[in-house]
Design a protein around this motif. Structure first.
Motif, PDB file in Angstrom:
ATOM      1  N   LYS A  85      44.834  42.683  32.180  1.00  0.00           N
ATOM      2  CA  LYS A  85      43.888  43.708  32.622  1.00  0.00           C
ATOM      3  C   LYS A  85      43.904  44.903  31.686  1.00  0.00           C
ATOM      4  O   LYS A  85      44.895  45.148  30.978  1.00  0.00           O
ATOM      5  CB  LYS A  85      44.222  44.160  34.038  1.00  0.00           C
ATOM      6  N   LYS A 126      38.689  39.592  35.659  1.00  0.00           N
ATOM      7  CA  LYS A 126      38.020  38.378  36.133  1.00  0.00           C
ATOM      8  C   LYS A 126      37.598  37.559  34.921  1.00  0.00           C
ATOM      9  O   LYS A 126      37.052  38.118  33.958  1.00  0.00           O
ATOM     10  CB  LYS A 126      36.765  38.707  36.951  1.00  0.00           C
ATOM     11  N   THR A 173      35.070  40.891  33.164  1.00  0.00           N
ATOM     12  CA  THR A 173      35.463  42.290  33.001  1.00  0.00           C
ATOM     13  C   THR A 173      36.001  42.414  31.581  1.00  0.00           C
ATOM     14  O   THR A 173      36.301  41.406  30.935  1.00  0.00           O
ATOM     15  CB  THR A 173      36.590  42.676  33.975  1.00  0.00           C
ATOM     16  N   PRO A 197      45.817  40.811  38.482  1.00  0.00           N
ATOM     17  CA  PRO A 197      46.299  42.113  38.029  1.00  0.00           C
ATOM     18  C   PRO A 197      47.265  42.007  36.851  1.00  0.00           C
ATOM     19  O   PRO A 197      47.954  42.970  36.524  1.00  0.00           O
ATOM     20  CB  PRO A 197      47.034  42.637  39.263  1.00  0.00           C
ATOM     21  N   ASN A 246      41.405  35.253  38.277  1.00  0.00           N
ATOM     22  CA  ASN A 246      41.306  36.683  38.554  1.00  0.00           C
ATOM     23  C   ASN A 246      42.700  37.232  38.825  1.00  0.00           C
ATOM     24  O   ASN A 246      43.557  36.511  39.350  1.00  0.00           O
ATOM     25  CB  ASN A 246      40.454  36.961  39.801  1.00  0.00           C
ATOM     26  N   THR A 261      42.197  47.815  33.128  1.00  0.00           N
ATOM     27  CA  THR A 261      41.913  48.866  34.104  1.00  0.00           C
ATOM     28  C   THR A 261      42.715  48.561  35.366  1.00  0.00           C
ATOM     29  O   THR A 261      43.220  47.452  35.549  1.00  0.00           O
ATOM     30  CB  THR A 261      40.420  48.937  34.490  1.00  0.00           C
ATOM     31  N   ASP A 262      42.794  49.532  36.257  1.00  0.00           N
ATOM     32  CA  ASP A 262      43.505  49.341  37.517  1.00  0.00           C
ATOM     33  C   ASP A 262      42.855  48.278  38.396  1.00  0.00           C
ATOM     34  O   ASP A 262      43.494  47.729  39.298  1.00  0.00           O
ATOM     35  CB  ASP A 262      43.564  50.661  38.302  1.00  0.00           C
ATOM     36  N   GLU A 263      41.590  47.979  38.132  1.00  0.00           N
ATOM     37  CA  GLU A 263      40.864  47.017  38.968  1.00  0.00           C
ATOM     38  C   GLU A 263      41.240  45.569  38.664  1.00  0.00           C
ATOM     39  O   GLU A 263      40.854  44.655  39.393  1.00  0.00           O
ATOM     40  CB  GLU A 263      39.348  47.189  38.797  1.00  0.00           C
ATOM     41  N   THR A 272      37.099  37.963  44.507  1.00  0.00           N
ATOM     42  CA  THR A 272      37.870  39.193  44.546  1.00  0.00           C
ATOM     43  C   THR A 272      39.055  39.107  43.577  1.00  0.00           C
ATOM     44  O   THR A 272      39.393  38.029  43.085  1.00  0.00           O
ATOM     45  CB  THR A 272      38.398  39.471  45.960  1.00  0.00           C
ATOM     46  N   VAL A 273      39.649  40.248  43.306  1.00  0.00           N
ATOM     47  CA  VAL A 273      40.828  40.314  42.442  1.00  0.00           C
ATOM     48  C   VAL A 273      42.045  40.627  43.303  1.00  0.00           C
ATOM     49  O   VAL A 273      42.132  41.710  43.884  1.00  0.00           O
ATOM     50  CB  VAL A 273      40.669  41.396  41.357  1.00  0.00           C
ATOM     51  N   LYS A 325      45.692  41.859  44.456  1.00  0.00           N
ATOM     52  CA  LYS A 325      46.450  43.027  44.000  1.00  0.00           C
ATOM     53  C   LYS A 325      47.869  42.670  43.566  1.00  0.00           C
ATOM     54  O   LYS A 325      48.479  43.399  42.774  1.00  0.00           O
ATOM     55  CB  LYS A 325      46.514  44.073  45.120  1.00  0.00           C
TER      56      LYS A 325
END
Length: 223
Positions: free
Chosen positions: A155, A162, A109, A89, A87, A157-159, A47-48, A50
């Motif tokens: 990053k 990775k 990503t 933000p 991973n 994107t907001d996601e 998972t990433v 937040k």
């Protein structure tokens, strides 16, 4: 997929390139002769966070793969390696590290790497105006040379991002002991096979003993 031209236009404050541009040549090269699908399958389970990046240096499941054995034998000349991931933000420079070895990054990503050259470190300081930014599309694997300054990806994107990270075994582990300071570079040794310069704004790193060696703006990648 991220539109490179749009991303470049949003980051006119950066020297912004695609990983396939010739400007990447001093920093490393694209790796295209290995099948990383085993590692990519594992990364689907991660998972990433937040709030902050997560870095796991060594994952046994990722290291119990055919491609890890191939990389260890061929790419690293039969030297032990570790396979992990980063991973998060992140979108800012924050610092620069380097190793006395190449590092492999595999983008799971789209992401951006902010890079510099060890040769531009002057009296344990580096000016962020010399940073080059490189867009790396999802699925691309790159070698970063031992003379390449780098840190966590950014990053687009907001996601979040990775990335798989492959290094000589033991890299980024705590030092067993501090080496006697014989040269100015010794002041930058932060962990095993990890020399680090932090941006003054990155107080968390400095509080852990990192040298506040990045001058200039703490660069941000916009998207």
């Amino acid at each position: 997929m991220t539109n490179f031209k749009s991303l470049k236009s949003l980051n006119e404050h950066l020297s912004f390139y695609h990983i396939e541009d010739i400007q990447f040549k001093p920093y490393g090269k694209i790796i295209s002769h290995y099948d990383f699908s085993e590692l990519q399958s594992y990364m689907e389970k991660t998972t990433v966070p937040k709030d902050q990046n997560v870095y796991v240096a060594s994952v046994s499941e990722m290291e119990n793969t055919k491609v890890k054995e191939q990389i260890q034998l061929a790419f690293y000349g039969d030297m032990p390696v570790q396979v992990g991931y980063c991973n998060g933000p992140n979108s800012t420079l924050n610092g620069f590290e380097y190793h006395k070895s190449s590092e492999i990054n595999i983008a799971l990503t789209d992401l951006v790497l902010l890079l510099g050259k060890v040769q531009d470190i002057n009296q344990n300081h580096y000016d962020s105006k010399n940073v080059d930014a490189f867009f790396i599309p999802e699925g691309t694997a790159v070698e970063l040379y031992g003379t390449t300054l780098h840190f966590a990806p950014c990053k687009v994107t907001d996601e979040g991002f990775k990335a798989i990270v492959i290094l000589p075994k033991g890299t980024n582990e705590p030092l067993d002991q501090r080496a006697p300071t014989l040269t100015s570079e010794d002041e930058l040794l932060f962990m095993k096979n990890k020399w680090l310069l932090a941006h003054p704004e990155r107080k968390m790193l400095i509080d852990k003993g990192a040298h506040a060696g990045i001058k200039g703006e703490n660069l941000e990648v916009k998207y």
